[in-house]
Write a protein that holds these residues in place. Structure first.
Motif, PDB file in Angstrom:
ATOM      1  N   VAL A 189       0.850  -1.203   0.000  1.00  0.00           N
ATOM      2  CA  VAL A 189       0.000   0.000   0.000  1.00  0.00           C
ATOM      3  C   VAL A 189       0.881   1.246   0.000  1.00  0.00           C
ATOM      4  CG1 VAL A 189      -1.630   1.344   1.390  1.00  0.00           C
ATOM      5  CG2 VAL A 189      -1.954  -1.118   1.114  1.00  0.00           C
ATOM      6  N   MET A 190       1.935   1.250   0.822  1.00  0.00           N
ATOM      7  CA  MET A 190       2.856   2.382   0.862  1.00  0.00           C
ATOM      8  C   MET A 190       3.774   2.387  -0.356  1.00  0.00           C
ATOM      9  SD  MET A 190       1.823   1.664   4.096  1.00  0.00           S
ATOM     10  CE  MET A 190       2.910   0.696   5.127  1.00  0.00           C
ATOM     11  N   ALA A 191       4.226   1.202  -0.773  1.00  0.00           N
ATOM     12  CA  ALA A 191       5.155   1.119  -1.904  1.00  0.00           C
ATOM     13  C   ALA A 191       4.536   1.677  -3.181  1.00  0.00           C
ATOM     14  CB  ALA A 191       5.583  -0.327  -2.110  1.00  0.00           C
ATOM     15  N   LYS A 192       3.238   1.448  -3.362  1.00  0.00           N
ATOM     16  CA  LYS A 192       2.563   1.913  -4.581  1.00  0.00           C
ATOM     17  C   LYS A 192       2.407   3.425  -4.624  1.00  0.00           C
ATOM     18  CE  LYS A 192       0.132  -2.426  -5.406  1.00  0.00           C
ATOM     19  NZ  LYS A 192      -1.139  -3.177  -5.258  1.00  0.00           N
ATOM     20  N   ALA A 193       2.638   4.084  -3.496  1.00  0.00           N
ATOM     21  CA  ALA A 193       2.587   5.549  -3.477  1.00  0.00           C
ATOM     22  C   ALA A 193       3.911   6.146  -3.942  1.00  0.00           C
ATOM     23  CB  ALA A 193       2.262   6.043  -2.074  1.00  0.00           C
ATOM     24  N   THR A 194       4.895   5.284  -4.292  1.00  0.00           N
ATOM     25  CA  THR A 194       6.210   5.745  -4.732  1.00  0.00           C
ATOM     26  C   THR A 194       6.513   5.212  -6.123  1.00  0.00           C
ATOM     27  OG1 THR A 194       7.582   3.876  -4.026  1.00  0.00           O
ATOM     28  CG2 THR A 194       6.922   5.444  -2.329  1.00  0.00           C
ATOM     29  N   ARG A 195       7.577   5.750  -6.726  1.00  0.00           N
ATOM     30  CA  ARG A 195       8.062   5.237  -8.012  1.00  0.00           C
ATOM     31  C   ARG A 195       9.225   4.277  -7.808  1.00  0.00           C
ATOM     32  NH1 ARG A 195       9.123  11.188  -9.979  1.00  0.00           N
ATOM     33  NH2 ARG A 195       9.542  11.196  -7.751  1.00  0.00           N
ATOM     34  N   ARG A 196       9.498   3.922  -6.557  1.00  0.00           N
ATOM     35  CA  ARG A 196      10.610   3.007  -6.260  1.00  0.00           C
ATOM     36  C   ARG A 196      10.203   1.982  -5.201  1.00  0.00           C
ATOM     37  NH1 ARG A 196      14.647   7.342  -3.175  1.00  0.00           N
ATOM     38  NH2 ARG A 196      13.315   9.143  -3.486  1.00  0.00           N
ATOM     39  N   PRO A 197       9.211   1.157  -5.523  1.00  0.00           N
ATOM     40  CA  PRO A 197       8.723   0.174  -4.536  1.00  0.00           C
ATOM     41  C   PRO A 197       9.800  -0.803  -4.085  1.00  0.00           C
ATOM     42  CG  PRO A 197       7.905  -0.333  -6.730  1.00  0.00           C
ATOM     43  CD  PRO A 197       8.527   1.014  -6.821  1.00  0.00           C
ATOM     44  N   GLU A 198      10.860  -0.958  -4.901  1.00  0.00           N
ATOM     45  CA  GLU A 198      11.934  -1.886  -4.534  1.00  0.00           C
ATOM     46  C   GLU A 198      12.703  -1.419  -3.306  1.00  0.00           C
ATOM     47  OE1 GLU A 198      13.611   1.137  -7.420  1.00  0.00           O
ATOM     48  OE2 GLU A 198      11.768  -0.065  -7.259  1.00  0.00           O
ATOM     49  N   ASP A 199      12.619  -0.112  -2.988  1.00  0.00           N
ATOM     50  CA  ASP A 199      13.331   0.440  -1.826  1.00  0.00           C
ATOM     51  C   ASP A 199      12.456   0.528  -0.578  1.00  0.00           C
ATOM     52  OD1 ASP A 199      15.641   0.803  -3.339  1.00  0.00           O
ATOM     53  OD2 ASP A 199      15.076   2.830  -3.940  1.00  0.00           O
ATOM     54  N   VAL A 200      11.199   0.095  -0.693  1.00  0.00           N
ATOM     55  CA  VAL A 200      10.246   0.220   0.412  1.00  0.00           C
ATOM     56  C   VAL A 200      10.166  -1.103   1.183  1.00  0.00           C
ATOM     57  CG1 VAL A 200       7.855   0.721   1.046  1.00  0.00           C
ATOM     58  CG2 VAL A 200       8.924   1.947  -0.870  1.00  0.00           C
ATOM     59  N   ALA A 201      10.246  -1.000   2.510  1.00  0.00           N
ATOM     60  CA  ALA A 201      10.132  -2.187   3.377  1.00  0.00           C
ATOM     61  C   ALA A 201       9.586  -1.750   4.726  1.00  0.00           C
ATOM     62  CB  ALA A 201      11.489  -2.870   3.543  1.00  0.00           C
ATOM     63  N   GLY A 202       9.287  -2.722   5.538  1.00  0.00           N
ATOM     64  CA  GLY A 202       8.864  -2.429   6.906  1.00  0.00           C
ATOM     65  C   GLY A 202      10.036  -2.520   7.857  1.00  0.00           C
ATOM     66  N   ALA A 203      10.074  -1.611   8.821  1.00  0.00           N
ATOM     67  CA  ALA A 203      11.007  -1.701   9.954  1.00  0.00           C
ATOM     68  C   ALA A 203      10.138  -1.474  11.179  1.00  0.00           C
ATOM     69  CB  ALA A 203      12.117  -0.666   9.851  1.00  0.00           C
ATOM     70  N   HIS A 204       9.499  -2.545  11.604  1.00  0.00           N
ATOM     71  CA  HIS A 204       8.488  -2.476  12.659  1.00  0.00           C
ATOM     72  C   HIS A 204       9.164  -2.622  14.023  1.00  0.00           C
ATOM     73  CE1 HIS A 204       4.967  -4.665  14.840  1.00  0.00           C
ATOM     74  NE2 HIS A 204       5.027  -3.392  15.183  1.00  0.00           N
ATOM     75  N   PHE A 205       9.265  -1.505  14.732  1.00  0.00           N
ATOM     76  CA  PHE A 205       9.821  -1.502  16.081  1.00  0.00           C
ATOM     77  C   PHE A 205       8.691  -1.745  17.088  1.00  0.00           C
ATOM     78  CE2 PHE A 205      12.773   0.804  13.491  1.00  0.00           C
ATOM     79  CZ  PHE A 205      14.022   0.598  14.039  1.00  0.00           C
ATOM     80  N   PHE A 206       9.072  -2.125  18.274  1.00  0.00           N
ATOM     81  CA  PHE A 206       8.097  -2.426  19.322  1.00  0.00           C
ATOM     82  C   PHE A 206       8.298  -1.453  20.482  1.00  0.00           C
ATOM     83  CE2 PHE A 206       7.994  -5.868  16.552  1.00  0.00           C
ATOM     84  CZ  PHE A 206       6.818  -6.574  16.740  1.00  0.00           C
ATOM     85  N   ALA A 207       7.201  -1.050  21.089  1.00  0.00           N
ATOM     86  CA  ALA A 207       7.246   0.000  22.111  1.00  0.00           C
ATOM     87  C   ALA A 207       7.704  -0.565  23.469  1.00  0.00           C
ATOM     88  CB  ALA A 207       5.867   0.641  22.258  1.00  0.00           C
ATOM     89  N   PRO A 208       8.538   0.204  24.197  1.00  0.00           N
ATOM     90  CA  PRO A 208       9.218   1.433  23.763  1.00  0.00           C
ATOM     91  C   PRO A 208      10.396   1.107  22.852  1.00  0.00           C
ATOM     92  CG  PRO A 208       9.777   0.935  26.045  1.00  0.00           C
ATOM     93  CD  PRO A 208       8.784  -0.107  25.620  1.00  0.00           C
ATOM     94  N   ALA A 209      10.477   1.814  21.722  1.00  0.00           N
ATOM     95  CA  ALA A 209      11.398   1.433  20.647  1.00  0.00           C
ATOM     96  C   ALA A 209      12.858   1.547  21.043  1.00  0.00           C
ATOM     97  CB  ALA A 209      11.117   2.286  19.410  1.00  0.00           C
TER      98      ALA A 209
END
Length: 702
Positions: A419-439
């Motif tokens: 969903v986020m990658a499609k908002a860019t012209r470079r989906p190959e550079d988009v990934a998740g970095a999901h931190f957990f609270a407190p980060a």
């Protein structure tokens, strides 16, 4: 020069240089202990040798024992080879660099002197594996640095850096890294004629008065009974430090060996060894062999200065990496930066960092209010509120300003990366970095790959996580990814059990008794009930059959969002984070049960535990079936580091194996008949139960 397996020996200017050469980390594998003993025997018999240096090749002195040997026979023990060092008629100088841990430090403690490079990290981390040192380490370290310091180092299992090790008395001298070998040889020459040889086998060098000693051990016992009540190893370690103050060295070493043998093959030790290897396995990313080493992230930006964004910024600053925090108004930015300053100030007040360290870290953090101000960063992490439209808007702007090759990362806990990658012209550079609270505290970083994410992007994001001191594990993109998706059924069943008559404090009590540091409802109050509220609304809008969770939804709609509003599943006095059961919650539960005609009943502890965890085991199997995780052990790592799952139970899937897959499947089938489709057994669970395999070994179908 002679060579015995992984140990090399050469005489240099009258100094016998014993070199451990057992890549990759100079672990005490087969032949290493024997090689050290043979080199000492050769040198002590050689009139040309006046003293020895014990040193390691590569990046480490000795990173400890080969953990794969635990639980099996070892021809020569660390106790034996360390004793041979201590008995040498000629002085032995340990030259330490990199890691000198466990059996590695025990060999160094048996040496007469210890010099070290500035990059050294020493420690006795055995308690983290459910055991105690067994090479004389507890007895020598206590005699060398005193019971108070030894107790803290051994029971915590932490790594001690060079300057602290010198201050404590573990080291005799620190030298520049590049000069270590030459400096150690010169030290050994100076020590050659000094007699008597110093030893850490006599009286305690830093004794305490009897009353202080008794108070120290009593306070430590009380603390461990509270913090480590499920673990045997820390209490055994305490007993060994105490023994070093009251027993002879030989009797203390005999007790050390006895307690080690008691622990080595316990369920606790086996589970902790599994967790150790699972963490290392999670770092292995299929498809990366042959790739160039990923470039480090040297500068980063965080979009959103809220609680999560501020915590992530602190994680970068704590690791010495420059980070910018972007918020769209100066007022919001100032609030976020103040929260960061306040968090650091609390750490200074507690003594966990110094004021100088706080100032140094704050200097790494800079606030900006314009996207153009972050374009030159190597990575950007979006940490705005969990709303799809808002995240799409952020990524469209990032696409415009970020330099080519920058990592475009989202801290989303659930929303599909595509969903986020499609908002860019470079989906190959988009990934998740999901931190957990407190980060800035929690160790897990869940790295999420979208359908277009390059493997190089995943590899670089995993390296970034390691450089931040996090444990990375990869998940595929789906609603909730692997960590939250596997945990959601547990939380769902807990909420539904409330509707049927259970209470938050009852469920919390059971989970704490199982080994969690806090109950899930108390944790929910800490993170905020509103965090998952948006996700439930999104799922309900997308799925007409979605089973709404009426009780938590009503709590949020009543303004009970947890500690930040003074009330959630519990109530909180002003300035106090102690949870107090609240009759208002009981009233909400009763109203929902009455409104929907849900019969009330009592629950046994076993039913609550199994209904919560079996639901997640079943979902974890589905995640693996769909290829959204590389390995079952990766899911265990996520639960250990993201959710505080009791480490002495190995992880969700490891624990499930201890229950037995056939028993779990039988219960899941019963609840499927009773509660409907959410309890439908996964095909993987059925296959493993039928085959007699283990859940912890499960991987996606090929």
């Amino acid at each position: 020069m002679s060579e015995v397996q992984s140990v090399k020996y050469a005489v240099e200017d009258g100094v016998g240089v014993i070199t451990i050469d057992n890549p990759p980390v100079n672990a005490l594998g087969p032949g290493v202990r024997e090689g050290i003993m043979q080199a000492l025997a050769n040198g002590n018999a050689d009139p040309a040798v006046r003293s020895f240096v014990l040193i390691g090749t590569g990046r480490n002195f000795m990173a400890g024992a080969d953990i794969r040997q635990f639980g099996g026979a070892r021809p020569v023990s660390t106790r034996t080879s360390a004793a041979a060092i201590a008995a040498s008629a000629k002085p032995v100088v340990a030259a330490l660099h990199g890691y000198a841990l466990g059996g590695g430090l025990e060999h160094a403690l048996a040496c007469h002197y210890r010099v070290a490079a500035r990059n050294v990290r020493v420690g006795l981390p055995e308690v983290s594996l459910g055991i105690v040192p067994a090479g004389g380490g507890t007895q020598r370290l206590t005699r060398l640095i005193g019971p108070k310091a030894a107790l803290e180092v051994i029971v915590s299992g932490r790594h001690v850096e060079a300057s602290e090790a010198l201050r404590l008395g573990i080291l005799d001298e620190i030298v520049e890294d590049a000069d270590l070998r030459a400096a150690a040889v010169q030290y050994a020459l100076r020590a050659a004629e000094v007699r008597p040889l110093p030893s850490a086998q006599g009286d305690v060098l830093k004794p305490l008065p009897a009353d202080e000693l008794a108070a120290l051990f009593e306070a430590a016992r009380k603390s461990l009974s509270r913090k480590s009540r499920h673990l045997k190893a820390p209490l055994h370690a305490l007993a060994l430090v105490e023994a070093a103050t009251s027993m002879s060295f030989d009797d203390g070493v005999a007790l050390e060996q006895k307690l080690f043998e008691e622990l080595e093959n316990t369920d606790e030790a086996k589970a902790l060894r599994y967790a150790f290897f699972a963490e290392r396995e999670a770092a292995k990313i299929p498809g990366t062999s042959g790739l160039a080493q990923p470039e480090p992230v040297r500068s980063a930006a965080i979009v959103g200065g809220g609680t999560m964004g501020g915590g992530i910024a602190m994680a970068f600053a704590d690791s010495g990496i420059e980070v910018k925090v972007l918020d769209m108004s100066q007022e919001a930015l100032e609030r976020g930066l103040k929260r960061i300053r306040d968090n650091y100030a609390v750490s200074v007040k507690r003594g966990s960092i110094t004021q100088a360290q706080m100032d140094e870290r704050l200097a790494k953090i800079r606030g900006v209010t314009d996207y153009a101000g972050i374009g030159d960063c190597d990575a950007v992490i979006e940490a705005v509120f969990e709303r799809v439209e808002l995240k799409q808007e952020v990524f469209a702007k990032l696409d415009e300003v970020m330099k080519p090759g920058a990592l475009l990362l989202t801290n989303s806990s659930a929303i599909d990366i595509d969903v986020m990658a499609k908002a860019t012209r470079r989906p190959e550079d988009v990934a998740g970095a999901h931190f957990f609270a407190p980060a800035n505290v929690m160790k897990l970083c869940e790295v999420v790959r979208g359908s277009a994410t390059r493997i190089q992007t995943i590899a670089r994001t995993m390296k970034m996580a390691r450089d931040l001191g996090k444990v990375g594990a990869v998940a595929g993109s789906c609603d909730g990814f692997a960590a939250n998706r596997s945990r959601t059924p547990m939380m769902t069943e807990m909420m539904l059990m409330l509707e049927e008559g259970a209470l938050p404090e009852q469920i919390d009590r059971i989970m704490v008794a199982f080994g969690y540091p806090m109950g899930p409802f108390a944790v929910n109050d800490m993170s905020g009930l509103d965090v998952s509220y948006e996700g439930r609304k999104r799922r309900a809008a997308a799925d007409p059959e979605y089973r709404k969770l009426h009780i938590p939804d009503r709590m949020v709609e009543m303004g009970r969002r947890g500690q930040k509003t003074g009330a959630g599943w519990y109530r909180y006095a002003e300035g106090d984070r102690t949870p107090h059961p609240d009759d208002v919650v009981k009233q909400v539960i009763a109203e929902v049960a009455n409104e929907f005609g849900i019969a009330q009943r009592t629950f046994s502890d076993d039913e609550i535990l199994q209904r919560a965890l079996f639901a997640s085991v079943n979902e974890a199997c589905r995640i693996l079936e769909e290829g959204k995780a590389y390995r079952a052990s990766d899911i265990d790592v996520m639960w250990l580091y993201g959710f505080g799952f009791p480490r002495h139970r190995g992880g969700l899937m490891y624990w499930a194996d201890s229950v037995g897959t056939p028993a779990i499947l039988a219960q899941v089938r019963q609840w499927h008949e009773r509660y409907g489709k959410r309890w439908k057994p996964s095909a993987l669970l059925e296959r493993i139960a039928a085959s007699g395999g283990r859940l912890r070994d499960a991987v996606p179908p090929q």
